[in-house]
Structure formats: structure tokens, C-alpha cells
Write an enzyme that holds these catalytic residues in place. Structure first.
Site, short mmCIF file in Angstrom:
data_model
loop_
_atom_site.label_atom_id
_atom_site.label_comp_id
_atom_site.label_asym_id
_atom_site.label_seq_id
_atom_site.Cartn_x
_atom_site.Cartn_y
_atom_site.Cartn_z
N GLU A 1 26.68 9.35 -26.66
CA GLU A 1 26.05 7.96 -28.09
C GLU A 1 25.43 9.00 -29.34
OE1 GLU A 1 23.00 6.26 -27.44
OE2 GLU A 1 23.30 6.21 -24.98
N LYS B 1 15.78 3.94 -18.47
CA LYS B 1 14.71 4.76 -18.07
C LYS B 1 13.62 4.72 -17.90
CE LYS B 1 16.29 3.84 -22.60
NZ LYS B 1 17.43 3.94 -23.13
N1 PSU Z 1 19.12 7.33 -23.58
C1 PSU Z 1 18.38 7.92 -24.46
N2 PSU Z 1 17.61 7.71 -25.69
C2 PSU Z 1 17.55 6.89 -26.20
C3 PSU Z 1 19.11 5.90 -25.80
C4 PSU Z 1 19.00 6.12 -24.52
O1 PSU Z 1 17.87 8.20 -23.84
O2 PSU Z 1 17.42 6.25 -27.05
C5 PSU Z 1 19.19 4.79 -26.14
C6 PSU Z 1 20.47 3.86 -25.84
O3 PSU Z 1 21.14 3.93 -26.94
C7 PSU Z 1 20.79 2.49 -24.77
C8 PSU Z 1 19.04 2.42 -26.23
O4 PSU Z 1 21.86 2.19 -24.73
O5 PSU Z 1 18.63 3.52 -25.75
C9 PSU Z 1 18.87 0.65 -24.98
O6 PSU Z 1 18.37 0.23 -26.06
P1 PSU Z 1 17.67 -1.71 -25.56
O7 PSU Z 1 16.81 -1.37 -24.64
O8 PSU Z 1 16.80 -1.92 -26.80
O9 PSU Z 1 19.02 -1.85 -24.50
#
Ligand code: PSU
Ligand code: MN
Length: 297
Positions: free
Chosen positions: A21, A153
């Protein structure tokens, strides 16, 4: 949709491909380290016998596999937006560019015939009273992809996220563990029902999954204990970061990047080091799984 020559060639000979990604490059890691990490992760995938396909939208076109100048744009341009699935049509219709999240990367990879995807940590249910749930969760429910991650996360409500993954019938496997990893931490404190011991085991579950019903298989790959962020430091700085996000009125898709950047700053780079290791290790395992999947035909 434009496939890089390297990805097109790998696909035509039935070779292993790993989707990567671009949001973690553009919004999860600070410049300029992010470009080095993006390049290095691609090299890791190649070293383990697979072809990397970093996914992004550039000038209204979906790119599956980025050349170095495209990686430089994603890593370097200040104005690259974060594109979940709902944002993709706007970027495509207006000729815009952007970085893809877990949700949109999983969707686009599947469209391109790629079955294995490496990221850092999934999005999920946020903590606190408000209602904030990442679109990653519902996207994975209906997308036939195997995602290697270090859990979700740790800024999130991990328990609620695991419950949502269950409701959404997403298959979750621990890689050599029954403990659900906590992203920066080896162990989130929650257990898993299933584990696999080898890349081929994960590949076999994924093949069976597509026969049962198309949906995601999450392979949760923990950081070794000696590489995790100090748990005491983690808990202290996370409480402060969550409070700061609240005070600063951060909402919507800005929440996750804000929290990650805050942690990288206040840990003096320790959380960044752990985050980079997570991504490297997940790329390594994803490549091995993709090779096993390709070998099984
Ligand atoms: N994993 C990481 N760093 C990130 C992300 C994932 O180590 O920045 C990103 C991914 O793209 C994931 C996003 O889809 O964070 C989630 O964002 P949100 O909570 O706004 O859906
Ligand atoms: Mn959100």
C-alpha cells in the site's frame, strides 16, 4: 489500470506478486525516511522471490507497481491525499493522485489478480466515545485477499476491532503464535483461535477460504519481543497522543496519521524504528506466502 512491466511480466508467467500500500508511505512514515523504506520493502519482496506491486493513483490512473519516479511522488509530494475506496472514484474522475489505504489497496490488488498483500497494521475501531471505524474492516470482509500485518494499530480499540473482524467473517491467523500482535508491541493481550507455522500453511488456508466464500485472510505477524517498542513507553505516550488528538480536534481520516506522527515524535523515533521493522518483516513473510501460493498453482 496500468500494470508496471515488472508486475505484468510476473503475472504472465504465473509468478508470485505482493501488493504494497502507499498510504503508509505518504502518511504513516515521515519524509524522507519514507522513500527509503518504500524502496527497501520492494527489494525485500524481490529478495524472497516475489515481485512487488506498490499501488497508488497517479493523475487519474490506478498504478499497480510503481517506478522510482512514481515512488518519489508518493513519498515526496505534500499534497498526496489518502484514498480509501470511497475516495477512489473522485480521484479517478478528476485526474487526481493519491495514496491507497488497506481498503483500497486490497480492492485494487484483487482487481489486478494479486492475492497477497503486505502492510504494517490494519485500521479498525478507534478508542474513545466517538464512532470511528476504519473502512479497512468492511473492505476486507468481501475481498479475497491474504493480508500480512502486525495486527491492528495499537492506537485502536483492539478488542472491539477483533470482535468486528469476527462479525465480518474475516479469517484471522497468528503466524507462529496464538497471541494477537499489538502492532508496535509483540502481544496485544488478546488471543487467537488459529495459527499457522509456515508460509505454505497460510497459503493453504487462503486457497480454502476462496472455496468457502470470498473474503480476507489476515496473517498476524508479531514483532519479536526484543524488537518491540518498550511497552511502558508505549502506554505512556499513547495516552498523551490520544489526548492531544482530542484537544486539537482531529477527526476523520486525519486521525490515524496524526496519532502515528505524534508517537514517532515523542518516542524520539523509537516507534518509527518499530514501524519500519514491522513493514520489512511483513513484506518478507508476504513474499514467502506468495511464492508458496504460486507454487501450488
Ligand atoms: N499501517 C502502517 N501505517 C499506516 C497504515 C497502516 O504501518 O499508515 C494506514 C493504512 O493505509 C490503513 C490506514 O488503511 O492507515 C487506516 O486509516 P483509517 O484509520 O483512517 O482507516
Ligand atoms: Mn476513521
Amino acid at each position: 489500470m496500468s500494470l508496471s512491466p515488472e508486475v505484468a511480466q510476473a503475472q504472465s508467467r504465473g509468478g508470485a506478486v505482493v501488493a504494497l500500500e502507499s498510504t503508509l508511505i505518504a502518511h504513516g512514515l515521515p519524509r524522507p525516511d519514507n522513500l527509503d523504506v518504500a524502496r527497501e520493502v520492494e527489494e525485500i519482496v524481490r529478495r524472497y522471490g516475489a515481485t512487488p506491486a506498490t499501488i497508488a493513483v497517479l493523475d487519474g490512473c490506478v498504478h499497480i507497481g510503481l517506478d522510482d519516479s512514481a515512488l518519489q511522488r508518493i513519498a515526496g509530494e505534500e499534497s498526496i491525499p489518502k484514498l480509501g475506496i470511497r475516495d477512489l472514484p473522485v480521484a479517478l474522475a478528476t485526474g487526481g493522485s493519491g495514496a491507497t489505504t488497506v481498503s483500497s489497496t486490497a480492492l485494487l490488488a484483487t482487481r489486478a489478480g494479486i492475492a497477497v498483500f503486505a502492510t504494517g497494521g490494519l485500521g479498525g475501531v478507534h478508542r474513545g466515545g466517538g464512532y470511528d471505524e476504519s473502512a479497512d474492516l468492511t473492505a476486507l470482509a468481501g475481498t479475497p485477499i491474504l493480508v500480512v500485518c502486525a495486527g491492528v494499530k495499537s492506537i485502536l480499540d483492539v478488542e472491539a476491532t477483533l470482535e468486528r473482524l469476527e462479525s465480518l467473517s474475516v479469517t484471522v491467523l497468528g503466524y507462529r503464535t496464538y497471541r494477537f500482535p499489538g502492532f508496535y508491541l509483540t502481544d496485544s493481550g488478546f488471543t487467537l483461535d488459529w495459527r499457522v507455522e509456515q508460509p505454505a500453511g497460510a497459503a493453504a488456508v487462503f486457497r480454502a477460504r476462496t472455496q468457502v466464500q470470498p473474503g480476507a485472510v489476515v496473517v498476524a505477524n508479531p514483532l519479536p519481543a526484543d524488537e518491540q517498542l518498550d511497552p511502558g513507553l508505549h502506554d505512556r505516550v499513547l495516552a498523551d497522543a490520544l489526548a492531544a488528538a482530542d484537544t486539537d480536534g482531529i477527526t476523520g481520516k486525519a486521525v490515524t496519521p496524526y496519532l502515528l506522527a505524534n508517537l514517532h515524535r515523542v518516542t524520539g523515533g523509537e516507534s518509527l524504528r518499530a514501524n519500519v521493522r514491522i513493514i520489512q518483516r511483513n513484506a518478507e513473510l508476504a513474499a514467502q506466502i506468495a511464492v508458496a501460493l504460486a507454487a501450488a498453482g
